[in-house]
Design a protein around this motif. Structure first.
Motif, PDB file in Angstrom:
ATOM      1  N   THR A 254      47.427  38.493  33.228  1.00 52.54           N
ATOM      2  CA  THR A 254      48.870  38.322  33.009  1.00 52.54           C
ATOM      3  C   THR A 254      49.225  36.855  32.802  1.00 52.54           C
ATOM      4  N   SER A 255      48.472  35.949  33.454  1.00 55.69           N
ATOM      5  CA  SER A 255      48.709  34.516  33.232  1.00 55.69           C
ATOM      6  C   SER A 255      48.343  34.104  31.810  1.00 55.69           C
ATOM      7  N   SER A 256      47.469  34.892  31.179  1.00 54.89           N
ATOM      8  CA  SER A 256      47.078  34.631  29.791  1.00 54.89           C
ATOM      9  C   SER A 256      47.946  35.413  28.808  1.00 54.89           C
ATOM     10  N   LYS A 257      49.041  35.988  29.321  1.00 50.84           N
ATOM     11  CA  LYS A 257      50.020  36.714  28.508  1.00 50.84           C
ATOM     12  C   LYS A 257      49.449  37.991  27.886  1.00 50.84           C
ATOM     13  N   VAL A 258      48.512  38.626  28.576  1.00 50.49           N
ATOM     14  CA  VAL A 258      47.980  39.905  28.110  1.00 50.49           C
ATOM     15  C   VAL A 258      48.929  41.013  28.555  1.00 50.49           C
ATOM     16  N   PRO A 259      49.322  41.930  27.655  1.00 49.47           N
ATOM     17  CA  PRO A 259      50.202  43.036  28.050  1.00 49.47           C
ATOM     18  C   PRO A 259      49.601  43.836  29.191  1.00 49.47           C
ATOM     19  N   ILE A 260      50.447  44.378  30.038  1.00 45.29           N
ATOM     20  CA  ILE A 260      49.985  45.046  31.252  1.00 45.29           C
ATOM     21  C   ILE A 260      49.089  46.230  30.939  1.00 45.29           C
ATOM     22  N   LEU A 261      49.364  46.965  29.855  1.00 44.20           N
ATOM     23  CA  LEU A 261      48.531  48.111  29.488  1.00 44.20           C
ATOM     24  C   LEU A 261      47.110  47.658  29.159  1.00 44.20           C
ATOM     25  N   ASN A 262      47.012  46.572  28.379  1.00 44.51           N
ATOM     26  CA  ASN A 262      45.692  46.037  28.040  1.00 44.51           C
ATOM     27  C   ASN A 262      44.981  45.489  29.284  1.00 44.51           C
ATOM     28  N   SER A 263      45.751  44.903  30.192  1.00 42.82           N
ATOM     29  CA  SER A 263      45.170  44.375  31.428  1.00 42.82           C
ATOM     30  C   SER A 263      44.547  45.491  32.254  1.00 42.82           C
ATOM     31  N   ILE A 264      45.286  46.600  32.396  1.00 38.81           N
ATOM     32  CA  ILE A 264      44.772  47.742  33.156  1.00 38.81           C
ATOM     33  C   ILE A 264      43.514  48.293  32.498  1.00 38.81           C
ATOM     34  N   GLU A 265      43.521  48.368  31.186  1.00 36.33           N
ATOM     35  CA  GLU A 265      42.362  48.891  30.445  1.00 36.33           C
ATOM     36  C   GLU A 265      41.128  48.005  30.645  1.00 36.33           C
ATOM     37  N   LEU A 266      41.327  46.697  30.570  1.00 30.02           N
ATOM     38  CA  LEU A 266      40.209  45.761  30.735  1.00 30.02           C
ATOM     39  C   LEU A 266      39.656  45.788  32.155  1.00 30.02           C
ATOM     40  N   VAL A 267      40.556  45.822  33.129  1.00 33.61           N
ATOM     41  CA  VAL A 267      40.115  45.812  34.518  1.00 33.61           C
ATOM     42  C   VAL A 267      39.340  47.089  34.848  1.00 33.61           C
ATOM     43  N   SER A 268      39.759  48.219  34.297  1.00 31.23           N
ATOM     44  CA  SER A 268      39.050  49.483  34.555  1.00 31.23           C
ATOM     45  C   SER A 268      37.638  49.448  34.011  1.00 31.23           C
ATOM     46  N   LYS A 269      37.404  48.670  32.955  1.00 26.49           N
ATOM     47  CA  LYS A 269      36.058  48.533  32.392  1.00 26.49           C
ATOM     48  C   LYS A 269      35.214  47.565  33.211  1.00 26.49           C
ATOM     49  N   MET A 270      35.873  46.652  33.901  1.00 24.44           N
ATOM     50  CA  MET A 270      35.161  45.609  34.631  1.00 24.44           C
ATOM     51  C   MET A 270      34.759  46.047  36.043  1.00 24.44           C
ATOM     52  N   ILE A 271      35.609  46.818  36.732  1.00 19.77           N
ATOM     53  CA  ILE A 271      35.357  47.187  38.124  1.00 19.77           C
ATOM     54  C   ILE A 271      34.458  48.422  38.194  1.00 19.77           C
ATOM     55  N   ASP A 272      33.380  48.326  38.932  1.00 18.74           N
ATOM     56  CA  ASP A 272      32.393  49.399  39.023  1.00 18.74           C
ATOM     57  C   ASP A 272      32.559  50.152  40.347  1.00 18.74           C
ATOM     58  N   PHE A 273      33.721  50.793  40.486  1.00 22.87           N
ATOM     59  CA  PHE A 273      34.006  51.585  41.681  1.00 22.87           C
ATOM     60  C   PHE A 273      34.846  52.778  41.240  1.00 22.87           C
ATOM     61  N   TYR A 274      34.244  53.965  41.277  1.00 19.52           N
ATOM     62  CA  TYR A 274      34.851  55.131  40.636  1.00 19.52           C
ATOM     63  C   TYR A 274      36.239  55.513  41.139  1.00 19.52           C
ATOM     64  N   PRO A 275      36.528  55.490  42.439  1.00 16.84           N
ATOM     65  CA  PRO A 275      37.894  55.827  42.866  1.00 16.84           C
ATOM     66  C   PRO A 275      38.951  54.950  42.207  1.00 16.84           C
ATOM     67  N   LEU A 276      38.654  53.648  42.058  1.00 22.40           N
ATOM     68  CA  LEU A 276      39.605  52.747  41.419  1.00 22.40           C
ATOM     69  C   LEU A 276      39.602  52.926  39.910  1.00 22.40           C
ATOM     70  N   LYS A 277      38.426  53.148  39.305  1.00 23.03           N
ATOM     71  CA  LYS A 277      38.342  53.377  37.862  1.00 23.03           C
ATOM     72  C   LYS A 277      39.142  54.614  37.464  1.00 23.03           C
TER      73      LYS A 277
END
Length: 377
Positions: A254-277
């Motif tokens: 968000t500090s890099s001005k990424v839209p929240i939808l794209n942020s959620i999408e990127l974070v889901s690809k980065m975090i390797d924990f299924y309940p959170l994914k």
């Protein structure tokens, strides 16, 4: 840092090698030869950030980092990155081409290149992996001593079942003493260890050796991650660790001005924990349908009421970056507190458990002794 900045602008290839020695707690524990761990990523991004802020171009920065590597494999790794940069590829494209890096890192650096904030993004990535490593060290620190106590206790119990119980068993057989139910159970357990103990040890060793293959199985990982959440206190601790990583990642994006939808999408690809994914996938689908972020977070057990309330405040005040940064700090403190509490609680609980087990074995062995005394009398 593994490099020096003195006169780096005028020297093309530094001749000295770093002799800094990190303490054991600063190193990430890796298994099966992981080539580019999160600890190495922390150092890499931090060094890149410092060098870029010092006015050194990216090619020279990679060269400096390459020269200060002790292992030939890492030297080759950074040398290849430098060659790809010279050939015309952007830094983010190079990161994307390397399997050691995630899409989260790729998109973060791509945003940094497009906005001219590479040094800031690199610094934030270094901070991200630093906190991730710190959380890992907290977990290891919290579990190491209790695990040592547990292993020692298990060995003591096995010793009693394997050597002490058979001695009593021979006495009972010689005197034809009728055994109580609890004694029969302990004796059968001792016989099982004597007959199949080595098979059990071999089975456990096979699981340890092939655990890497198991962790590559998506179904196994999914059931394992959801199983963690069901463990009292430990589940809450693990959830706090990943929520801390999630809030820090969203803060960076968000500090890099990424839209929240794209942020959620990127974070889901980065975090390797299924309940959170899985939860983030549900959040993403709701946002696409027009729901706000706070409303999208509702209904997912992994997101607590505190996060949902603060995210709603962030939406109303347009302070998403600030709120997620505050959440990240809160979860970071929570992880530290829970790791210390876990270490404090587990030790007496394990000792109590072992005391009960040893007590049951002793009672089971001494109950027939009273009958034996009456027989002899």
């Amino acid at each position: 840092m593994g490099f020096k900045l003195e006169n780096t602008k005028t020297v093309k290839r530094p001749s000295g090698k770093s002799k800094d020695i990190n303490t054991l707690l600063q190193k990430e524990l890796t298994f099966f030869g992981k080539s580019f761990s999160n600890k190495k990523k922390e150092d890499f991004y931090t060094e890149i950030s410092v060098l870029l802020k010092a006015g050194i171009n990216l090619k020279e920065a990679l060269l400096l980092i390459e020269e200060n590597q002790k292992k030939d494999k890492l030297k080759t790794f950074f040398h290849e990155m430098g060659d790809l940069l010279v050939s015309g590829m952007s830094f983010s494209e190079i990161i994307h081409s390397k399997k050691e890096f995630t899409e989260y890192e790729y998109y973060s650096l791509k945003i940094g290149e497009e906005t001219g904030t590479m040094s800031k993004i690199s610094e934030e990535l270094g901070s991200f992996f630093a906190r991730k490593n710190e959380q890992r060290r907290n977990l290891i620190s919290a579990l190491t001593y209790p695990i040592i106590i547990l292993v020692t206790a298990v060995l003591v119990v096995i010793f009693m079942l394997r050597l002490v119980v058979p001695m009593f068993q021979d006495i009972f057989k010689q005197n034809n003493v009728e055994l109580p139910g609890i004694t029969k159970f302990i004796v059968s357990l001792s016989d099982f260890i004597g007959n199949y103990g080595w098979w059990v040890v071999a089975f456990l060793l096979i699981i340890i050796i092939f655990r890497k293959l198991l962790t590559k199985n998506e179904n196994f990982k999914k059931h394992r991650d959801y199983g963690y959440l069901k463990i009292p206190f430990v589940g809450d601790f693990i959830k706090s660790v990943y929520l801390s990583q999630f809030t820090q990642a969203v803060t960076l994006l968000t500090s890099s001005k990424v839209p929240i939808l794209n942020s959620i999408e990127l974070v889901s690809k980065m975090i390797d924990f299924y309940p959170l994914k899985d939860a983030l996938k549900s959040v993403e689908e709701k946002i696409v349908k027009g729901y706000s972020l706070s409303d999208s977070l509702k209904g997912n057990k992994i997101f607590d009421h505190r996060m949902i309330s603060l995210v709603k405040v962030a939406e109303e005040t347009n302070q998403t970056e600030f709120i997620f940064n505050r959440l990240n700090l809160q979860y970071g403190i929570e992880v530290q507190q829970k790791s210390k509490l876990m270490s404090t609680l587990m030790e007496p609980l394990i000792i109590l458990f072992v005391g009960i087990v040893v007590g049951v074995i002793l009672i089971a062995m001494y109950l027939p002794m009273f009958k034996l005394g009456s027989v002899l009398g």
